[in-house]
Design an enzyme around this catalytic site. Structure first.
Site, short mmCIF file in Angstrom:
data_model
loop_
_atom_site.label_atom_id
_atom_site.label_comp_id
_atom_site.label_asym_id
_atom_site.label_seq_id
_atom_site.Cartn_x
_atom_site.Cartn_y
_atom_site.Cartn_z
N CYS A 10 -0.43 4.13 2.09
CA CYS A 10 -0.31 3.96 3.55
C CYS A 10 1.13 4.15 4.01
CB CYS A 10 -0.73 2.56 3.99
SG CYS A 10 -2.17 1.90 3.19
N ASP A 11 2.09 3.61 3.26
CA ASP A 11 3.46 3.47 3.78
C ASP A 11 4.52 4.28 3.05
OD1 ASP A 11 2.44 1.64 5.63
OD2 ASP A 11 2.69 -0.04 4.25
N CYS A 27 0.83 -1.20 0.00
CA CYS A 27 0.00 0.00 0.00
C CYS A 27 0.87 1.25 0.00
CB CYS A 27 -0.93 -0.01 1.21
SG CYS A 27 -1.97 1.46 1.28
#
Ligand code: NAP
Length: 309
Positions: free
Chosen positions: A136-137, A133
């Site tokens: 997200c990261d 992701c």
């Protein structure tokens, strides 16, 4: 125990659209949100190909709007994850943790989740430099070099997005040809921070003993040459696996696990419909998922109407 008219499994594009239509048909749908609320759109950035948004719209905003719209007409949302379904019973019985719900009809919109390479070293380093992701990261790798694996639209999108943070992104693909759409591929190619390595696979992620990603052991499939490629992170963009295991043995699925439907959304069990990425291996777009969510909702209306008579 109350018997629901319709329960919808999944809260991505297909689930919210099914909720909107069944709510407007006064069926008071209950949506079970699942492990990844919002589905894949919730994990993406700018969506440029959903009609109605000439400037594009952020995926999480689009999905939040869908949820608000369905809620306005009375759709209920429940945090939970389906662990068991008995489709042979009437009403159908669904179990979430310790809770059991009965329903006259069911819409499966459980989508698909990120696919992994399946290497033990990859698994050991998830959350320590291995991710599926980018939104997200990506932030954790500001100023670092990042590798993205895959040759489809997801990989192009991730590679382009990650250049916001990374000093360099190397896209590693197992073939020379790309599955990605022309526009996404061209965008990644035109980005000076993105480099391409083709005909190359990852054999191992290093370094498990340090609990961080330091390099990838790569292999060129044409020359057979193997080398360690230094990088701080590996992001996977190699497609998705349908979330249908809980229905194994009760519904038909194809060799890759996609639920088999006829007339777009009908499973072999009356009153059980499937829509979106859990049953669509061909198109897998937000707009087609929304369309099939609508079809499933209309079929539920028809099914419950016929049952009543
Ligand atoms: P995809 O089109 O199935 O592409 C998956 C890629 O990963 C392929 O290049 C495949 O290689 C590679 N791959 C699969 N398994 C692998 C493995 N074990 N090791 C190495 N490489 C592997 O999946 P996707 O990119 O997630 O796209 C799915 C759908 O969503 C598509 O219809 C796409 O158009 C859509 N999508 C659209 C957008 C957008 O328009 N904004 C963004 C993202 C996704 P091969 O080519 O060799 O098989």
């Amino acid at each position: 125990m109350d018997i629901r008219n319709v329960v919808i499994i999944g809260s991505g594009c297909a689930g919210h659209t099914a909720a909107l239509y069944t709510a407007r048909a006064n069926l008071k749908p209950l949506v079970i949100e699942g492990h990844e609320p919002g589905g894949q759109l919730g994990l993406t950035t700018l969506v440029e190909n959903f009609p109605g948004f000439p400037e594009g719209i952020q995926g999480p905003e689009l999905i939040e709007n869908m949820r608000k719209q369905a809620s306005r007409f009375g759709a209920e949302y429940h945090m939970g994850h389906l662990v068991k379904a008995d489709l042979s019973k009437r009403p159908i019985e669904l179990t979430f943790g310790k809770e059991t719900i009965q329903t006259r009809s069911l819409i499966i919109a459980s989508g698909a989740s990120a696919r992994w390479l399946g290497l033990p070293s990859e698994h050991a380093l998830i959350g320590h430099g291995v991710s599926s992701c980018a939104t997200c990261d990506g932030f954790f790798f500001s100023g670092k070099e990042i590798a993205v694996i895959g040759g489809g639209d997801s990989a192009m999108e991730e590679a382009t997005f990650l250049t916001r943070f990374a000093s360099k992104v190397t896209l590693i693909h197992r073939r020379e040809e790309f599955r990605a759409s022309k526009i996404m591929l061209e965008r990644a190619r035109a980005n000076p921070k993105v480099a391409f390595l083709t005909d190359t696979v990852v054999d191992e992620v290093l370094d498990v003993s340090k609990k961080e990603v330091t390099a990838l052991r790569l292999r060129n499939l044409k020359s057979g040459e193997s080398w360690d490629f230094p990088t701080s992170a590996m992001f996977l963009g190699i497609g998705h696996v349908p979330n249908a295991k809980v229905f194994a043995g009760q519904l038909d699925s194809d060799a890759d696990g996609y639920l088999v439907t006829k007339n777009n959304v009908m499973t072999k069990v009356p009153g059980v419909f499937a829509c979106g990425d859990v049953q669509d291996r061909r198109y897998r777009q937000a707009i087609t998922a929304a369309g099939s969510g609508c079809m499933a909702a209309l079929e539920v209306e028809k099914f419950l109407g016929e049952e009543r008579h």
